[in-house]
Design an enzyme around this catalytic site. Structure first.
Site, PDB file in Angstrom:
ATOM      1  N   CYS A 163       0.900  -1.195  -0.043  1.00 48.48           N
ATOM      2  CA  CYS A 163       0.055  -0.048   0.094  1.00 48.48           C
ATOM      3  C   CYS A 163       0.632   1.387  -0.019  1.00 48.48           C
ATOM      4  CB  CYS A 163      -0.964   0.074   1.080  1.00 48.48           C
ATOM      5  SG  CYS A 163      -2.023  -1.630   1.109  1.00 48.48           S
ATOM      6  N   HIS A 303      -2.558   7.760   5.948  1.00 43.14           N
ATOM      7  CA  HIS A 303      -2.768   6.603   5.331  1.00 43.14           C
ATOM      8  C   HIS A 303      -4.131   6.137   5.943  1.00 43.14           C
ATOM      9  CE1 HIS A 303      -1.982   2.932   3.516  1.00 43.14           C
ATOM     10  NE2 HIS A 303      -2.178   2.070   4.665  1.00 43.14           N
ATOM     11  N   GLU A 314      -0.459   5.113  13.225  1.00 46.61           N
ATOM     12  CA  GLU A 314      -0.113   6.241  12.606  1.00 46.61           C
ATOM     13  C   GLU A 314      -0.123   7.336  13.421  1.00 46.61           C
ATOM     14  OE1 GLU A 314      -0.972   8.590   8.415  1.00 46.61           O
ATOM     15  OE2 GLU A 314      -2.387   6.772   8.931  1.00 46.61           O
ATOM     16  N   LYS A 334      -9.568   8.270   2.531  1.00 44.32           N
ATOM     17  CA  LYS A 334      -9.952   6.800   2.334  1.00 44.32           C
ATOM     18  C   LYS A 334     -11.416   6.580   2.716  1.00 44.32           C
ATOM     19  CE  LYS A 334      -5.574   4.385   2.330  1.00 44.32           C
ATOM     20  NZ  LYS A 334      -4.410   5.442   2.543  1.00 44.32           N
ATOM     21  N   HIS A 339      -9.758   1.974   0.128  1.00 46.36           N
ATOM     22  CA  HIS A 339      -8.163   1.798   0.094  1.00 46.36           C
ATOM     23  C   HIS A 339      -8.032   1.391  -1.276  1.00 46.36           C
ATOM     24  CE1 HIS A 339      -4.225   1.280   0.947  1.00 46.36           C
ATOM     25  NE2 HIS A 339      -4.374   0.232   1.885  1.00 46.36           N
ATOM     26  N   PHE A 400       1.691  -3.822   3.965  1.00 44.28           N
ATOM     27  CA  PHE A 400       2.156  -4.895   4.167  1.00 44.28           C
ATOM     28  C   PHE A 400       3.543  -5.134   4.001  1.00 44.28           C
ATOM     29  CE2 PHE A 400      -2.186  -7.070   3.896  1.00 44.28           C
ATOM     30  CZ  PHE A 400      -2.697  -6.357   4.992  1.00 44.28           C
TER      31      PHE A 400
END
Length: 412
Positions: A163, A303, A314, A334, A339, A400
């Site tokens: 991502c 994010h 975050e 998002k 996403h 990831f």
């Protein structure tokens, strides 16, 4: 080092199939989530997504080309074509080896892979794969097709960092131009992951929201009742260009890229570091490269995907940078787009640049009760867009594998 600016943008998103419609959707607080139409998801734990609507690639590709390209490549071609037209650079008036493509995708041709393997599995084991199976599926085909279509003969490759992918691509384009190895680079990312295997896989991880009764309210970053992300699809493209080259040809300059960095959490396959160590270091080094402090940043497109653990990690990273001081304004787009995995950073870079252009910060929708673990000094914009001076914007992405990618944009 050369200065690097943005001179064109293009977007295919769940909120609209061009930059203006995308931005209008963001500032209006519109959700792109709805029940899945790409396949029958009635037996799946999660039955909704943020799909691209009313996309027709036939105006870009003839029938033969349509059969030879996966949807993620079609999204890429559409967004890149918009960005190139917006930028107005003429490849016939420059050395084609000075113009390239650095594109990103997390999954590549997942749709093609699933279809071909499924047909093989149900065909009595007969090896009847399409001759276009491999070229449709491989992740680098979007960058290759963009270069072929537009005659861009310079650097050309694809980044994959889950991502954080699009920010990786943008950072690489930034660095290649700064080093004088290119004058123009088409960058960004595309993803077409609303497929049975992708939705099923993420559902099995319980990473996605299962709010099937109210999909438009499902993506709710930082909210106390968030239960996972909403998968989305689409593409975002940006034209990064050497400043002097852009100025010489009289190009419209939307913003300058001033800092970018990547780090690794080295912690877990899928979870972000709970204390945000890697993310904080990437932010810190991006700020240093840009020659600014966090207090000079006006807006952060975070994010925040709406997962219970990820959103807080975050916040932990940002708290390490801001300390007890008030944070810049923060929002997660998002909440509206879902996403887009490897394409997320591309459309969020565009959102950041549009915030600079219009001096408007888009909201985080669906966030009604903030998680009590979020410090009071975090200025999260919820419900509605706000008018606010934005000279510097930052875009955060995490993926990831522990990938952290940060890009900073400045008004010129």
């Amino acid at each position: 080092m050369k200065r690097v600016v943005i001179t064109g943008m293009g977007a295919i998103t769940p909120l609209g199939n061009n930059v203006n419609d995308f931005w209008s959707g963001l500032t209006a607080g519109k959700s792109g989530a709805a029940p899945i139409t790409h396949f029958d998801a009635s037996q799946f734990r999660t039955q909704f997504a943020c799909e691209v609507k009313n996309f027709d690639a036939s105006h870009l590709l003839d029938k033969a080309e349509l059969k030879r390209t996966d949807t993620f490549t079609q999204y890429a071609l559409a967004a890149a074509g918009q960005a190139i037209a917006d930028s107005g650079f003429d490849i016939n008036k420059m050395d084609p080896f000075d113009a390239g493509v650095i594109w990103g995708t997390g999954q590549g041709g997942m749709e093609t892979f699933e279809q071909q393997v499924s047909e093989y599995a149900t065909g009595n084991g007969q090896p009847r794969f399409s001759p276009f199976f491999v070229p449709k599926m491989i992740p680098n085909m979007a960058s290759g097709m963009i270069s072929i279509r537009h005659g861009l003969m310079g650097i050309n490759y694809t980044t994959v960092s889950a991502c954080a992918t699009s920010n990786t691509a943008i950072m690489d384009a930034f660095n290649y131009i700064r080093l004088g190895k290119a004058k123009v680079i088409v960058t960004g990312g595309s993803e077409a992951p609303v497929t049975p295997a992708s939705v099923g896989g993420f559902s099995a991880m319980k990473a996605m929201s299962a709010r099937n009764h109210a999909p438009q309210e499902a993506s709710r970053p930082f909210d106390v009742e968030r239960d996972g992300f909403v998968i989305g699809e689409g593409a975002g493209a940006l034209i990064l260009e050497e400043y002097e080259h852009a100025a010489q040809r009289g190009a419209t300059i939307y913003a300058e890229v001033t800092g970018a960095d990547m780090t690794a959490d080295a912690y877990h396959m899928t979870a972000t570091h709970p204390e945000g160590l890697g993310a904080a270091k990437a932010i810190e080094r991006s700020l240093k490269e840009a020659g600014i402090t966090i207090q000079q940043v006006d807006y952060i497109n975070v994010h925040a995907t709406s997962t219970p653990i990820g959103d807080l990690s975050e916040i932990q990273a940002l708290s390490r940078i801001t300390g007890s001081n008030t944070s810049p304004y923060i929002s997660s787009t998002k909440s509206m787009t879902g996403h887009l995995l490897g394409a997320a950073g591309a459309i969020e870079a565009i959102a950041s640049v549009k915030a600079i252009q219009h001096q408007v910060i888009p909201p985080t929708i669906n966030t009604t009760v903030l998680d009590p673990a979020i410090p009071a000094n975090m200025r999260i914009v919820t419900r509605e867009a706000i008018d606010h001076p934005v000279k510097i914007a930052m875009s955060d992405t995490f993926g990831f594998g522990g990938h952290n990618g940060i890009v900073i944009f400045r008004k010129v």
